[in-house]
Design an enzyme around this catalytic site. Structure first.
Site, mmCIF file in Angstrom:
data_model
loop_
_atom_site.group_PDB
_atom_site.id
_atom_site.type_symbol
_atom_site.label_atom_id
_atom_site.label_comp_id
_atom_site.label_asym_id
_atom_site.label_seq_id
_atom_site.Cartn_x
_atom_site.Cartn_y
_atom_site.Cartn_z
ATOM 1 N N ARG A 1 57.130 64.445 -29.022
ATOM 2 C CA ARG A 1 56.094 65.460 -28.895
ATOM 3 C C ARG A 1 54.707 64.812 -28.878
ATOM 4 N NH1 ARG A 1 58.856 70.216 -32.379
ATOM 5 N NH2 ARG A 1 59.703 68.415 -33.469
ATOM 6 N N THR B 1 69.111 65.166 -34.424
ATOM 7 C CA THR B 1 67.676 64.959 -34.144
ATOM 8 C C THR B 1 66.857 65.011 -35.434
ATOM 9 O OG1 THR B 1 67.364 67.321 -33.698
ATOM 10 C CG2 THR B 1 67.823 65.920 -31.794
ATOM 11 N N ASP C 1 78.302 69.358 -38.385
ATOM 12 C CA ASP C 1 77.766 70.172 -37.303
ATOM 13 C C ASP C 1 78.078 71.637 -37.612
ATOM 14 O OD1 ASP C 1 77.182 71.483 -34.913
ATOM 15 O OD2 ASP C 1 77.691 69.709 -33.721
ATOM 16 N N ASN D 1 73.610 67.986 -39.002
ATOM 17 C CA ASN D 1 74.466 66.970 -38.366
ATOM 18 C C ASN D 1 73.675 65.715 -37.993
ATOM 19 O OD1 ASN D 1 72.988 67.828 -36.216
ATOM 20 N ND2 ASN D 1 74.714 68.379 -34.909
ATOM 21 N N LYS E 1 67.063 80.259 -27.673
ATOM 22 C CA LYS E 1 66.311 80.970 -28.713
ATOM 23 C C LYS E 1 66.234 82.468 -28.405
ATOM 24 C CE LYS E 1 65.151 77.589 -31.535
ATOM 25 N NZ LYS E 1 65.686 77.530 -32.915
ATOM 26 N N TYR F 1 66.668 75.573 -24.275
ATOM 27 C CA TYR F 1 65.961 75.893 -25.521
ATOM 28 C C TYR F 1 65.424 77.327 -25.469
ATOM 29 C CZ TYR F 1 62.821 75.103 -29.539
ATOM 30 O OH TYR F 1 62.184 75.157 -30.759
HETATM 31 N N1 UDP Z 1 52.378 65.918 -23.714
HETATM 32 C C1 UDP Z 1 51.577 64.875 -23.246
HETATM 33 N N2 UDP Z 1 51.865 63.613 -23.662
HETATM 34 C C2 UDP Z 1 52.896 63.327 -24.496
HETATM 35 C C3 UDP Z 1 53.716 64.381 -24.959
HETATM 36 C C4 UDP Z 1 53.428 65.675 -24.536
HETATM 37 O O1 UDP Z 1 50.634 65.098 -22.489
HETATM 38 O O2 UDP Z 1 53.073 62.150 -24.821
HETATM 39 C C5 UDP Z 1 52.038 67.301 -23.331
HETATM 40 C C6 UDP Z 1 53.205 68.135 -22.841
HETATM 41 O O3 UDP Z 1 53.366 67.997 -21.454
HETATM 42 C C7 UDP Z 1 52.771 69.532 -23.245
HETATM 43 C C8 UDP Z 1 51.974 69.319 -24.520
HETATM 44 O O4 UDP Z 1 51.586 67.948 -24.507
HETATM 45 O O5 UDP Z 1 51.934 70.090 -22.273
HETATM 46 C C9 UDP Z 1 52.774 69.606 -25.792
HETATM 47 O O6 UDP Z 1 53.991 68.938 -25.657
HETATM 48 P P1 UDP Z 1 55.021 68.821 -26.864
HETATM 49 O O7 UDP Z 1 56.171 68.022 -26.342
HETATM 50 O O8 UDP Z 1 54.341 68.333 -28.064
HETATM 51 O O9 UDP Z 1 55.477 70.303 -27.179
HETATM 52 P P2 UDP Z 1 55.735 71.619 -26.312
HETATM 53 O O10 UDP Z 1 54.604 72.501 -26.638
HETATM 54 O O11 UDP Z 1 55.756 71.283 -24.847
HETATM 55 O O12 UDP Z 1 57.040 72.109 -26.797
#
Ligand code: UDP
Length: 314
Positions: free
Chosen positions: A190, A37, A58, A34, A153, A149
């Protein structure tokens, strides 16, 4: 003989690499997405292939009774997966992992397909053990912001196991740990795309919390290789797929600085809610069952990912 495969979330980061794999293999791929994201440009090059069919819809509104195709494999990848995305789409995340999983299971049941559910290391929550193996039940806050999430899951895994036990459907569950590589969105939220985006724009690297939390990063090609092996293996319980090399977020930031060859500096920001402190997969089971382990070092994977971002966004 070519196979017929249904992939939900086929325009996403991981799903689109799976579409590529099977199309190249000469199989017939039906991709449903869909695009909330994910991005159509991830599969644009496949639209001209006669063995690729794209349905922009969707999944939760699909009427599985109207699908009369016989699929060899039904692969359920659809779901927001970045914390930023699932915090923005909490209800969609719950629905695609509950209603969506049930619909995909029903489609698989009609043609007795092999079914694969993409689960996550988030089912372990904020783990109380340093290395997570598949027997660990996890430490999840059921009402926290991430629960849409994590619990989505976990429900997904539960219904997959119920179909396996009740209907003897050949189901597979993979628990995917942090994965990165080409086709992540630059604004995906991320840590790796965020750091690369900031580095490319000469901005300090944003670190949530103290940066001492750990993650273990698997390059996409290694993950795809693992998923293909899981589909074929005679095993129905969850299998961890990820790279066991563990880094703190500060170490990751330092790696990015080294690759770019410049001091960007770090900007410390408030921690993400319920952010797991430690994450590292135990992949003993995958090694034994699949003869699989990741081959691509973080530094090499990061360089490949940076080239992708440079070629596609700059
Ligand atoms: N994180 C960070 N800076 C960013 C994005 C994420 O320090 O700009 C940290 C986040 O708090 C986590 C880790 O990096 O501890 C991985 O985050 P991500 O969102 O990549 O994936 P997650 O493992 O949390 O699903």
């Amino acid at each position: 003989m070519s196979k017929k495969i249904l992939i939900s979330g086929g325009c996403g980061f991981i799903g689109s690499h799976l579409c590529d794999f099977f199309v190249k293999n000469g199989d017939i791929v039906w991709c449903i997405d869909n695009l909330i994201t994910s991005e159509k440009k991830n599969i644009e090059h496949l639209l001209k292939e006669k063995n690729f069919i794209f349905i922009e819809k969707d999944l939760i509104y699909i009427n599985e009774n109207e699908i009369d195709e016989k699929f060899d494999y039904v692969l359920h990848l659809a779901s927001p997966a970045s914390p930023v995305d699932y915090l923005k789409y909490p209800i969609e995340t719950l629905k695609v992992n509950s209603i969506g999983t049930e619909k995909m299971l029903n489609i698989a049941l009609k043609s007795n397909s092999t079914f694969l559910f993409s689960s996550t290391s988030e089912v372990y929550g904020d783990p109380l053990i340093p290395v997570q193996d598949e027997k660990y039940w996890g430490n999840v806050n059921p009402i926290g912001l991430r629960s849409v999430y994590d619990e989505g899951k976990r429900y997904g895994e539960a219904i997959v196991m119920a179909y396996h036990r009740k209907y003897k459907l050949n189901t597979k569950i993979i628990r995917i740990f942090n994965t990165y590589g080409p086709r992540m969105r630059l604004n995906d939220g991320r840590v790796i795309p965020n750091f690369i985006y900031n580095a490319l724009n000469n901005l300090p690297l944003p670190i949530y919390g103290d940066g001492k939390q750990t993650r273990s990063f698997c390059y996409i090609d290694d993950l795809i290789d693992g998923i293909i092996k899981v589909i074929e293996v005679d095993y129905n319980l969850p299998i961890n797929l990820g790279n066991p090399e563990e880094f703190t977020i500060i170490e990751l930031a330092e790696k990015i600085e080294n690759i770019f060859g410049k001091k960007l500096g770090f900007k410390f920001l408030p921690p993400m809610p319920d952010d797991p402190r430690k994450r590292r997969p135990d992949i003993t089971l995958a090694k034994k069952l699949l003869n699989w382990e990741p081959k691509i070092k973080l530094e090499d994977g990061l360089k490949r990912t940076i080239s992708y971002f440079l070629n596609n966004f700059y």
